[in-house]
Write an enzyme that holds these catalytic residues in place. Structure first.
Site, PDB file in Angstrom:
ATOM      1  N   LYS A 139       0.838  -1.197   0.000  1.00  0.00           N
ATOM      2  CA  LYS A 139       0.000   0.000   0.000  1.00  0.00           C
ATOM      3  C   LYS A 139       0.884   1.263   0.000  1.00  0.00           C
ATOM      4  CE  LYS A 139      -3.858  -2.386   2.299  1.00  0.00           C
ATOM      5  NZ  LYS A 139      -4.678  -2.480   3.547  1.00  0.00           N
ATOM      6  N   TYR A 187     -12.342  -2.653  -3.224  1.00  0.00           N
ATOM      7  CA  TYR A 187     -12.864  -2.725  -1.845  1.00  0.00           C
ATOM      8  C   TYR A 187     -14.394  -2.625  -1.791  1.00  0.00           C
ATOM      9  CZ  TYR A 187      -8.208  -2.488   0.337  1.00  0.00           C
ATOM     10  OH  TYR A 187      -6.932  -2.765   0.773  1.00  0.00           O
ATOM     11  N   GLU A 222      -9.096 -10.259  -8.078  1.00  0.00           N
ATOM     12  CA  GLU A 222      -8.252  -9.081  -7.871  1.00  0.00           C
ATOM     13  C   GLU A 222      -7.099  -9.020  -8.886  1.00  0.00           C
ATOM     14  OE1 GLU A 222      -7.333  -9.329  -3.679  1.00  0.00           O
ATOM     15  OE2 GLU A 222      -9.426  -8.971  -3.129  1.00  0.00           O
ATOM     16  N   ASN A 247      -1.747  -0.195   7.349  1.00  0.00           N
ATOM     17  CA  ASN A 247      -1.222  -1.547   7.615  1.00  0.00           C
ATOM     18  C   ASN A 247      -0.388  -2.141   6.468  1.00  0.00           C
ATOM     19  OD1 ASN A 247      -3.332  -2.148   5.939  1.00  0.00           O
ATOM     20  ND2 ASN A 247      -4.474  -3.394   7.420  1.00  0.00           N
ATOM     21  N   HIS A 262      -1.710  -5.544   1.395  1.00  0.00           N
ATOM     22  CA  HIS A 262      -2.984  -6.232   1.155  1.00  0.00           C
ATOM     23  C   HIS A 262      -2.704  -7.648   0.666  1.00  0.00           C
ATOM     24  CE1 HIS A 262      -6.923  -7.285  -0.511  1.00  0.00           C
ATOM     25  NE2 HIS A 262      -6.256  -7.722  -1.561  1.00  0.00           N
TER      26      HIS A 262
HETATM   27  P1  ADP Z   1      -7.589  -7.231   5.459  1.00  0.00           P
HETATM   28  O1  ADP Z   1      -6.842  -6.199   4.645  1.00  0.00           O
HETATM   29  O2  ADP Z   1      -6.751  -7.736   6.610  1.00  0.00           O
HETATM   30  O3  ADP Z   1      -8.178  -8.337   4.607  1.00  0.00           O
HETATM   31  P2  ADP Z   1     -10.299  -6.078   5.699  1.00  0.00           P
HETATM   32  O4  ADP Z   1     -10.681  -6.762   4.420  1.00  0.00           O
HETATM   33  O5  ADP Z   1     -11.193  -6.224   6.884  1.00  0.00           O
HETATM   34  O6  ADP Z   1      -8.817  -6.481   6.186  1.00  0.00           O
HETATM   35  O7  ADP Z   1     -10.156  -4.507   5.438  1.00  0.00           O
HETATM   36  C1  ADP Z   1      -9.523  -4.038   4.287  1.00  0.00           C
HETATM   37  C2  ADP Z   1      -8.657  -2.856   4.632  1.00  0.00           C
HETATM   38  O8  ADP Z   1      -9.492  -1.790   5.078  1.00  0.00           O
HETATM   39  C3  ADP Z   1      -7.691  -3.079   5.804  1.00  0.00           C
HETATM   40  O9  ADP Z   1      -6.489  -3.729   5.415  1.00  0.00           O
HETATM   41  C4  ADP Z   1      -7.442  -1.653   6.252  1.00  0.00           C
HETATM   42  O10 ADP Z   1      -6.540  -0.981   5.363  1.00  0.00           O
HETATM   43  C5  ADP Z   1      -8.828  -1.030   6.065  1.00  0.00           C
HETATM   44  N1  ADP Z   1      -9.603  -1.093   7.314  1.00  0.00           N
HETATM   45  C6  ADP Z   1     -10.269  -2.150   7.817  1.00  0.00           C
HETATM   46  N2  ADP Z   1     -10.862  -1.848   8.991  1.00  0.00           N
HETATM   47  C7  ADP Z   1     -10.563  -0.550   9.230  1.00  0.00           C
HETATM   48  C8  ADP Z   1     -10.861   0.370  10.278  1.00  0.00           C
HETATM   49  N3  ADP Z   1     -11.599   0.000  11.322  1.00  0.00           N
HETATM   50  N4  ADP Z   1     -10.369   1.635  10.201  1.00  0.00           N
HETATM   51  C9  ADP Z   1      -9.616   2.016   9.139  1.00  0.00           C
HETATM   52  N5  ADP Z   1      -9.292   1.203   8.119  1.00  0.00           N
HETATM   53  C10 ADP Z   1      -9.755  -0.063   8.155  1.00  0.00           C
END
Ligand code: ADP
Length: 169
Positions: free
Chosen positions: A29, A69, A146, A132, A135
């Site tokens: 990211k 997303y 994707e 974080n 992805h």
């Molecule tokens: P992952 O990336 O671990 O599969 P998710 O699919 O739940 O997680 O969410 C996608 C992305 O959305 C996360 O990696 C993060 O960047 C963002 N995200 C998820 N939950 C939150 C939150 N509570 N606040 C801000 N960003 C979030």
């Protein structure tokens, strides 16, 4: 028997064709790119033994981020997530291998980096869910979806890594 053929000669490509090969979409990211973590992140998948089939630095347009997303579009953080993903270049990758989808998720660690285990990418390199760094697709179906979204056909490469015969018996 898994890699036998009439001549008895070892053919690495047969190993891949006879196992349940999966694909996953991994993306560094914008925070990972800005923080100089691209090499470290690619390295973890490379050293594990998965096969890289696509790689590019890319400025993501808003509509692609929204499509990627779309399952999260009702979440309160959705607008900020789209802003984040489009805030600078990302590194798009396609990785292939038996079990690569679940294994990549383990290498990446929990969504919240403070909950992610040490040794995982998020556990080692990040402190907040909203930043974080990486992805990874959450299912083989989403892996295919994707990779189709982020890559054009000519951007993906099929090849046989020289190390194939040292990775699997
Ligand atoms: P992952 O990336 O671990 O599969 P998710 O699919 O739940 O997680 O969410 C996608 C992305 O959305 C996360 O990696 C993060 O960047 C963002 N995200 C998820 N939950 C939150 C939150 N509570 N606040 C801000 N960003 C979030």
């Amino acid at each position: 028997a898994r890699n036998s053929n009439e001549t008895g000669i070892f053919l690495p490509h047969l190993v891949a064709s006879m196992e349940q090969v999966e694909e996953t979409y991994i993306m560094v990211k914008p925070d990972g790119v800005q923080r100089g973590l691209v090499g470290d992140i690619i390295s973890r998948f490379e050293k594990k033994g998965f096969k890289l089939t696509g790689l590019k630095l890319f400025q993501c347009p808003k509509d692609l981020a929204e499509e990627h997303y779309k399952d999260l579009n009702s979440k309160p953080f959705f607008p900020k997530l789209i802003e984040y993903i489009t805030s600078g270049p990302v590194v798009c990758m396609a990785w292939e291998g038996a079990g690569v989808v679940a294994s990549a998720r383990k290498l990446i660690g929990s969504t919240d980096p403070l909950q992610a285990e040490p040794g995982t990418i998020r556990g080692d390199l990040a402190v907040q869910t909203g930043r974080n760094v990486v992805h990874g697709s959450d299912s083989p179906e989403n892996g295919k979806r994707e990779i189709g979204l982020w890559f054009k056909e000519g951007e993906l490469c099929q090849w046989t890594p020289a190390q194939a015969q040292w990775l699997r018996e």
